[in-house]
Design a protein around this motif. Sequence first.
Motif, PDB file in Angstrom:
ATOM      1  N   GLU A 108       0.830  -1.214   0.000  1.00 48.48           N
ATOM      2  CA  GLU A 108       0.000   0.000   0.000  1.00 48.48           C
ATOM      3  C   GLU A 108       0.858   1.255   0.000  1.00 48.48           C
ATOM      4  O   GLU A 108       1.829   1.346   0.754  1.00 48.48           O
ATOM      5  CB  GLU A 108      -0.908  -0.004   1.235  1.00 48.48           C
ATOM      6  N   LEU A 109       0.499   2.230  -0.807  1.00 53.00           N
ATOM      7  CA  LEU A 109       1.285   3.456  -0.953  1.00 53.00           C
ATOM      8  C   LEU A 109       1.461   4.149   0.396  1.00 53.00           C
ATOM      9  O   LEU A 109       2.501   4.742   0.649  1.00 53.00           O
ATOM     10  CB  LEU A 109       0.616   4.389  -1.959  1.00 53.00           C
ATOM     11  N   LYS A 110       0.505   4.006   1.295  1.00 52.76           N
ATOM     12  CA  LYS A 110       0.596   4.718   2.590  1.00 52.76           C
ATOM     13  C   LYS A 110       1.775   4.223   3.419  1.00 52.76           C
ATOM     14  O   LYS A 110       2.252   4.910   4.310  1.00 52.76           O
ATOM     15  CB  LYS A 110      -0.706   4.532   3.389  1.00 52.76           C
ATOM     16  N   TYR A 125       4.744   3.643   2.149  1.00 51.68           N
ATOM     17  CA  TYR A 125       5.986   4.139   1.545  1.00 51.68           C
ATOM     18  C   TYR A 125       6.314   5.519   2.081  1.00 51.68           C
ATOM     19  O   TYR A 125       5.418   6.305   2.388  1.00 51.68           O
ATOM     20  CB  TYR A 125       5.864   4.135   0.018  1.00 51.68           C
ATOM     21  N   SER A 167       9.774   7.250  -4.758  1.00 50.40           N
ATOM     22  CA  SER A 167       8.716   6.267  -5.057  1.00 50.40           C
ATOM     23  C   SER A 167       7.344   6.919  -5.137  1.00 50.40           C
ATOM     24  O   SER A 167       6.572   6.670  -6.072  1.00 50.40           O
ATOM     25  CB  SER A 167       8.700   5.170  -3.976  1.00 50.40           C
ATOM     26  N   ILE A 168       7.053   7.769  -4.160  1.00 48.43           N
ATOM     27  CA  ILE A 168       5.719   8.380  -4.088  1.00 48.43           C
ATOM     28  C   ILE A 168       5.478   9.284  -5.288  1.00 48.43           C
ATOM     29  O   ILE A 168       4.440   9.205  -5.951  1.00 48.43           O
ATOM     30  CB  ILE A 168       5.563   9.142  -2.754  1.00 48.43           C
ATOM     31  N   PHE A 186       5.111   7.214  -8.476  1.00 47.67           N
ATOM     32  CA  PHE A 186       3.832   6.499  -8.501  1.00 47.67           C
ATOM     33  C   PHE A 186       2.747   7.415  -9.070  1.00 47.67           C
ATOM     34  O   PHE A 186       2.004   7.049  -9.990  1.00 47.67           O
ATOM     35  CB  PHE A 186       3.442   6.028  -7.099  1.00 47.67           C
ATOM     36  N   HIS A 187       2.715   8.664  -8.556  1.00 51.32           N
ATOM     37  CA  HIS A 187       1.691   9.608  -9.034  1.00 51.32           C
ATOM     38  C   HIS A 187       1.949  10.001 -10.484  1.00 51.32           C
ATOM     39  O   HIS A 187       1.040   9.975 -11.314  1.00 51.32           O
ATOM     40  CB  HIS A 187       1.660  10.836  -8.123  1.00 51.32           C
ATOM     41  N   THR A 223       1.176   6.928 -12.913  1.00 53.62           N
ATOM     42  CA  THR A 223      -0.215   6.445 -12.986  1.00 53.62           C
ATOM     43  C   THR A 223      -1.104   7.558 -13.547  1.00 53.62           C
ATOM     44  O   THR A 223      -1.951   7.295 -14.393  1.00 53.62           O
ATOM     45  CB  THR A 223      -0.724   6.007 -11.596  1.00 53.62           C
ATOM     46  N   PRO A 257      -1.918   1.536 -11.687  1.00 55.75           N
ATOM     47  CA  PRO A 257      -1.531   1.554 -10.272  1.00 55.75           C
ATOM     48  C   PRO A 257      -1.024   0.189  -9.797  1.00 55.75           C
ATOM     49  O   PRO A 257      -0.057   0.100  -9.054  1.00 55.75           O
ATOM     50  CB  PRO A 257      -2.810   1.954  -9.555  1.00 55.75           C
ATOM     51  N   MET A 297       2.691  -0.343  -8.454  1.00 52.12           N
ATOM     52  CA  MET A 297       2.885  -0.842  -7.079  1.00 52.12           C
ATOM     53  C   MET A 297       3.828  -2.052  -7.107  1.00 52.12           C
ATOM     54  O   MET A 297       4.704  -2.202  -6.261  1.00 52.12           O
ATOM     55  CB  MET A 297       1.552  -1.208  -6.437  1.00 52.12           C
ATOM     56  N   LEU A 341       7.248  -0.708  -7.287  1.00 50.34           N
ATOM     57  CA  LEU A 341       7.680  -0.189  -5.978  1.00 50.34           C
ATOM     58  C   LEU A 341       8.087  -1.338  -5.060  1.00 50.34           C
ATOM     59  O   LEU A 341       9.095  -1.263  -4.353  1.00 50.34           O
ATOM     60  CB  LEU A 341       6.548   0.612  -5.324  1.00 50.34           C
TER      61      LEU A 341
END
Length: 557
Positions: A379-381, A383, A388-389, A392-393, A396, A403, A407, A410
């Motif tokens: 889960e992104l939360k 990270y 990475s964050i 990811f944005h 995607t 996503p 993920m 990641l």
Amino acid sequence: MDKKWWKEAVVYQIYPRSFMDSNGDGIGDLNGITSRLDYLKDLGVDVIWLSPVYQSPNDDNGYDISDYRAIMQEFGTMEDFDRMLSEMHKRGIRLVMDLVVNHTSDEHKWFVESRKSKDNPYRDYYIWRDAKEGKEPNNWGSCFSGSAWKYDPQTEMYYLHLFSTKQPDLNWENPAVRKEVFDMMNWWCEKGIDGFRMDVISMISKPEGLPDGKIPEGGLYGDSGCVNGPHVHEYLQEMNREVLSKYDLMTVGECAGVTIEEAEKYASADGKELSMVFQFELVDLASGTYGKWTDKRVPLKDFKRVMTAWQTELEGKAWNSLFLGNHDQPRCLSRFGDDSPEYRVVSAKMLATCLHMMQGTPYVYQGEELGMTNAYFTELKDYRDIESIQYFHEYTEAGIYTPEYMMKCLMLRGRDNARTPMQWEDSHQAGFTEGTPWIRVNSNYKEINAKQQLSDPNSIFHYYQKLIRLRKEKPVIVYGTFEALYREHDQIFAYTRTLEGEKLLTVCNFSEHVAEMEIPEEFQKNAECLITNLGRKDFGKKVVLKPYEAFVLYRNL
Ligand code: TEU
Ligand code: CA
């Protein structure tokens, strides 16, 4: 080969935020490191490379420095630092500090001043440019996604940041910047440190005119081309004259994009620049249009090709560093080995054998000696890493990756995999903290922790301890020449090392299948087995290697 202490040393990298928390705030700190020095002495390492501990707002976990002469509050005080350094030296362990001078934090006083006005005395400490046709000055992308330029309304100009927007690049063409950096380095050397690891040092000299870069097929931004720039060697030779040559230091340049030919300049045997470099050819294998964000494994033939090239082509010209992981890479066992319950231990030992018997200074990244694995957060939360964050944005939202696929990338390649807390024991939060850690502990800490391994003579810890000890006992391991065997074999990586009077054979099966090989004639008799990960006793003409089997044979010539 001229002998140097740093050629004979083994280095241990500490990522302070995740190593040991002494005050229960969930963040590693200097007193935590001091409390664990006997563990490192027991492992047998000679040098500690400490990732940044200077004052920082932690946009990039300390690689964004706001005061080079102060300790980050979360990590402790300068007194804590002095005590840690003294305790390291008491144990015969040297300290190499991380030097981040390609950029500062945007909260550094130099940048606070620089952005105030176009005629501020600090303006040219950074790289400011006017808009071009109302947009960014060129098409360069940041290493952390997005443009490498940020518009600053105060003076209506853009500033360059090859990394995060809070990491403005210093203008190394400005002699005042170089003097500030050299003064700061001398200040730390006078405190008694033993060297520097130089962050992205291959990027400090930018291409003349800052021209647009090539945008890869399907990519969003141009490549900055900022590696191995026109003046980088001039700057490093000046640094050597002004600082490095005055002390008995070990220096290692983190050189993204460095070739073997360039490495001969950065780490030339004449000592005019650095002791050694970190090359990226190995860790960048299996990258694609979107850099490391792929789910591809590295084929052994590529791993062998790169390692063999750096071993043979640098020989006698410059010194190698040897590493498979660090705080920017996924856990090496997960990436290059097999972290399944069945093969984790044997393949961790095999990887270590392959690396530690080569020529160069080996680097052990915290937890590697325990066989720590990727955390595989889903889960992104969970990270924490800005790289990475942000990717990811970006990927995607641009529809480049789903996503789910991003993920997966990641989980396989994200830097947080190597930044989960050090696993000291099987108790609360793996013994890293009494509080809540800044990033989740890997869920496998009950199976993988230092306490268990210190009491197990067959642990990965004790295997690393033996490899490190062998390096001190056999000069051929440090100074012997390298020759690859079985070059085309797609399971076995084998090589010899030769020094007057000694010869060594290293054999590693990188696969989960058995592999047949012939022991070279000269090692079939009167050879001693220095180390083996599966307790092999018979070394006749033909051997059938078990999955991930490794061993080292040694003989006097
Ligand atoms: O890393 C430089 C670098 O190239 C990184 O972008 C790294 O290769 C990449 O993240 C791998 O995916 C250095 C430091 O080691 C890193 O921790 C910092 O984030 C970066 O510089 C900026 O200081
Ligand atoms: Ca703490």
